[in-house]
Design an enzyme around this catalytic site. Structure first.
Site, PDB file in Angstrom:
ATOM      1  N   HIS B  24       0.980  -1.153  -0.128  1.00  0.00           N
ATOM      2  CA  HIS B  24       0.261   0.295   0.199  1.00  0.00           C
ATOM      3  C   HIS B  24       0.912   1.486   0.178  1.00  0.00           C
ATOM      4  O   HIS B  24       1.536   0.860   1.156  1.00  0.00           O
ATOM      5  CB  HIS B  24      -0.966  -0.206   1.313  1.00  0.00           C
ATOM      6  N   CYS B  94      -4.615   1.984  -4.181  1.00  0.00           N
ATOM      7  CA  CYS B  94      -3.726   3.046  -3.676  1.00  0.00           C
ATOM      8  C   CYS B  94      -2.187   3.738  -4.424  1.00  0.00           C
ATOM      9  O   CYS B  94      -1.543   4.568  -5.065  1.00  0.00           O
ATOM     10  CB  CYS B  94      -2.978   3.184  -2.896  1.00  0.00           C
TER      11      CYS B  94
END
Lengths: 623, 154
Positions: B24, B94
């Site tokens: 992430h 993301c």
């Protein structure tokens, strides 16, 4: 890793022979390169000469993206491209991508704005959650009409007898948070004319006791309010939502600039606590919001010098600014909208204590309102609550002190636009009229459903008379008659006289019958003379909607007859203004105001207030 | 200075490809961390999400873009390309966001092993089998606040 942006696509042979021939512009091999311009939303390819400047590039971009060049910010490899740079300088070659941000309105580079033009508050902020229902905020409509309707409607929808002030606050918030509504309100010419009266604005503001305190503590504010130019300008700004927004933005920018000045931040904070907070409180009490959010801050924009914040502030506690932390309550407004016909029609005057009486008129012309008005009679408590709300009182007071204002309001009503004669008649009656409104008896009578019913009967009787004995009452239309007598806010529409109670307006009879105070409305025959009781009803008679059209002539005569008959029973309470103002006239004379006519006019307009009259006189002189 | 942070989460799951982590990413600029999740673009203080401080920080470069300009850019993005509904674990996640913003700010992309991760997974039969499930996963690291959306969702 040292890529400079994406490739936009297959590299074009932009250095072909065509380019070598030089398409216009510069000497020395102007090659055309294709540069991709990428915004967050889209991307486009541009063919520009290699050696063009950023400025030229922006011009081409502005056409395609339909913005102005100064709204465009180009970023390449993390650098912001300045207008005087060239593409080559930044290494922008063929096939590369340049990022573009189109600035919406603000100029984030901290450009100094003209703080003096910053307006006080943001009327139409686009980002507030929309409430497409319209709340009828019954904010101190002096004649109580719209509010009555609104309240009744609300009560019928389940909000029985809540604290009126709270209710109204909620409704105001709802209203304010809907930019469309605000726009509608602002566009209403009546509202605009309201706003354009600086005296009125000032009065209203001064009427708030907290404002008064504030002004005592900070005399600059009173300067602000007393300067007609400033008021006028800010009012103009207030009227123009787009301008307001601009002003707001400028203000914010100036503020943020100010913060960065050493010591400036402290000055800001001081100003905030000194000025903004009390104003906030003052306004909040009335309007349930923070209309002065930027008013206070506006005082610090500019150079922190107080006199220069002249035009920043919107002296009007601007309830149209949706407060940032407001929780709009959806309950009241949504229920209202369901109760009242079309959404747009149930707009109502808000915030401004100078509500839009005209709004009421437009409101009443809807069938929805008619039914609402019916419900008024069923809930007198509401009316009591409404009428006793603090700002109602202040509104009344200011109206009574400023007959001109009331005149404006009433006369702007569609009732009167069709009949200038009516206007003329009403004009002198206004002070007395307003006095009546302040009369608590008036208020209680208005809230008395039986009283209103009685008035209805009267009107019915009149109508019957008209049909049965037309000779007696030549072309008499009860609606008009009664309308002449006092309605300020009757819808012009085809509403029949009988039927749901129209705008419930206390009215005074024309002529010397002043406030026939406590004799009360009662039913027919209660008045002094035995004539048709219609116009004689003193303080509070609900008036029907009026159809003030062509029959006004004979009606007026008739009414005047009736009135005069009654006049016999009631000595005139409004003596000749000259007599009334004898003392003030003498004072003015002594002060050097030698124009007796003008003095008299001023005194009449201000209801005998010498100071206000002096200001009027001074204001009218060329300065 | 722009720094980029990763959070490392180990993910093995029988993919038969050693994955170092399911990354992430978020991007830190002007001392704020910005990332994209199922709730749209959010921001927080650096390392402020539940995932904690980053596993690795990659310096992407420096930018001249001012904070205000950047925020305006972000809100445009948030309305167009990176709305909360647009989140897709594989294709628009993301890392997509971080990559996009990094390019905007500096002209550079983020390391390719991050952006290639989804296609790596999908290239395994396992990944393809799990794809419908994985598609529905919406990741929103808690701890951030929304950026630039008019109605303040989530």
């Amino acid at each position: 890793m040292a890529e400079n942006g994406e490739s936009s696509g297959p590299p074009r042979p932009s250095r072909g022979p065509a380019a070598a021939q030089g398409p216009a512009s510069a000497p020395a091999e102007p090659k055309i390169i294709k540069v991709t311009v990428k915004t967050p939303k889209e991307k486009e390819e541009f063919a520009v000469p290699e050696n063009s400047s950023v400025q030229q590039f922006k011009e081409a971009i502005s056409k395609r993206f339909k913005s102005q060049t100064d709204q465009l910010v180009l970023i390449f490899a993390g650098k912001i491209l300045k207008d005087q740079d060239t593409l080559i300088q930044h290494g922008i070659h063929d096939g590369l991508t340049v990022h573009l941000v189109i600035k919406s309105q603000n100029r984030p580079q901290g450009q100094s704005t003209q703080p003096s033009n910053a307006a006080g508050t943001n009327t139409t902020s686009a980002s507030t959650p929309r409430s497409n229902s319209t709340s009828i905020s019954t904010n101190s409509n002096p004649f109580g009409l719209g509010s009555l309707g609104g309240l009744a409607g609300l009560s019928s929808l389940g909000l029985s007898s809540t604290n009126f002030s709270e209710l109204q606050n909620q409704m105001q918030q709802q209203l304010l948070s809907s930019p469309e509504m605000m726009i509608q309100i602002m566009e209403n010419p009546f509202v605009q004319s309201m706003l354009s009266n600086p005296d009125l604005m000032r009065q209203l503001i001064m009427a708030n006791p907290q404002m008064q305190q504030l002004i005592q503590r900070n005399p600059e504010i009173s300067h602000l309010l007393n300067n007609p130019d400033i008021m006028r300008q800010t009012l103009e700004i207030a009227r123009n939502p787009a301008m307001m927004q601009e002003m707001m933005r400028n203000q914010d920018l100036a503020l943020s600039n100010l913060e960065s000045i050493p010591g400036g931040y402290n000055a800001l904070r001081r100003m905030y606590t000194d000025i903004q907070e009390p104003m906030l409180n003052a306004a909040q009490e009335q309007f349930g919001g923070n209309p002065f959010a930027s008013v206070g801050s506006s005082s610090s924009s500019g150079e922190g010098t107080q006199p220069s914040r002249t035009e920043n502030r919107d002296p009007l506690p601007n309830p149209w600014a949706p407060p940032p932390a407001t929780q709009s309550s959806a309950t009241t407004s949504t229920t209202t909208s369901s109760g009242s016909g079309s959404g747009s029609s149930s707009n109502s005057a808000t915030g401004n204590t100078v509500a839009a009486a005209n709004y009421v008129a437009s409101i009443f012309s809807t069938p929805g309102m008619q039914s609402l008005l019916q419900q008024i009679t069923e809930n007198p408590q509401l009316i009591q609550n409404m009428l006793s709300a603090p700002y109602m009182r202040s509104m009344m007071q200011s109206l009574s002190q400023n007959p001109d204002l009331a005149a404006q309001m009433m006369l702007n009503s569609p009732v009167f636009t069709a009949n200038p004669q009516l206007q003329e008649q009403m004009r002198p009656q206004l002070p007395a009229f307003l006095q009546q409104m302040q009369n608590p008896d008036t208020l209680s009578a208005m809230s008395n459903p039986r009283a209103m019913q009685a008035l209805m009967q009267i009107q019915q009787g009149l109508q019957t008379l008209a049909t049965e004995a037309p000779g007696l009452i030549p072309s008499f239309t009860p609606g008009v008659g009664v309308g002449v007598l006092g309605t300020a806010i009757g819808p012009v529409g085809p509403v029949t006289p009988i039927g749901p109670i129209g705008p419930i307006v206390p009215f005074t009879p024309i002529g010397p019958i002043g406030p026939i105070g406590p004799t009360g409305p009662a039913g027919p025959g209660s008045t002094g003379s035995g004539g048709p009781p219609g116009p004689t009803v003193s303080s509070s008679t609900p008036n029907e909607t009026t159809s003030p059209t062509s029959e006004s002539g004979p009606n007026q005569q008739f009414i005047q007859q009736m009135v005069q008959a009654l006049a016999g029973a009631n000595p005139p309470q409004l003596p000749n203004p000259e007599v009334r103002f004898q003392q003030q006239l003498e004072q003015l004379n002594a002060m050097g105001f030698l124009n007796r006519e003008a003095n008299l006019q001023a005194l009449i307009a201000t209801g005998g207030d010498i100071n206000a009259a002096i200001e009027r006189l001074l204001g009218s002189q060329p300065s | 200075m722009v720094r980029k942070q990763f959070s490392r989460r180990t993910g093995y799951c029988c993919v038969r490809k050693q994955l170092e982590g399911i990354w992430h990413t978020s991007i830190v600029v002007h001392k704020d961390e910005f990332f994209f999740g199922s709730g749209g673009i959010s921001s927080c203080p650096p390392g402020g999400t539940l995932l904690g401080p980053p596993d690795s920080v990659v310096d992407v470069g420096s930018t001249e873009v001012t904070e205000e300009l950047f925020l305006e850019y972000l809100s445009s993005l948030g309305e167009s390309l990176f709305r909360s509904e647009a989140y897709n674990l594989f294709e628009h996640n993301c890392n997509t966001f971080t990559n996009e913003v990094a390019q905007f700010l500096t002209g550079r992309k983020i390391p390719s092993y991050i952006t290639d991760l989804p296609s790596e997974i999908l290239s395994t039969p396992f990944g393809q089998a799990l794809r419908p499930l994985l598609d529905s996963i919406q990741i929103q690291p808690p701890g951030g606040s929304p950026v630039g959306r008019p109605n303040g969702q989530s």
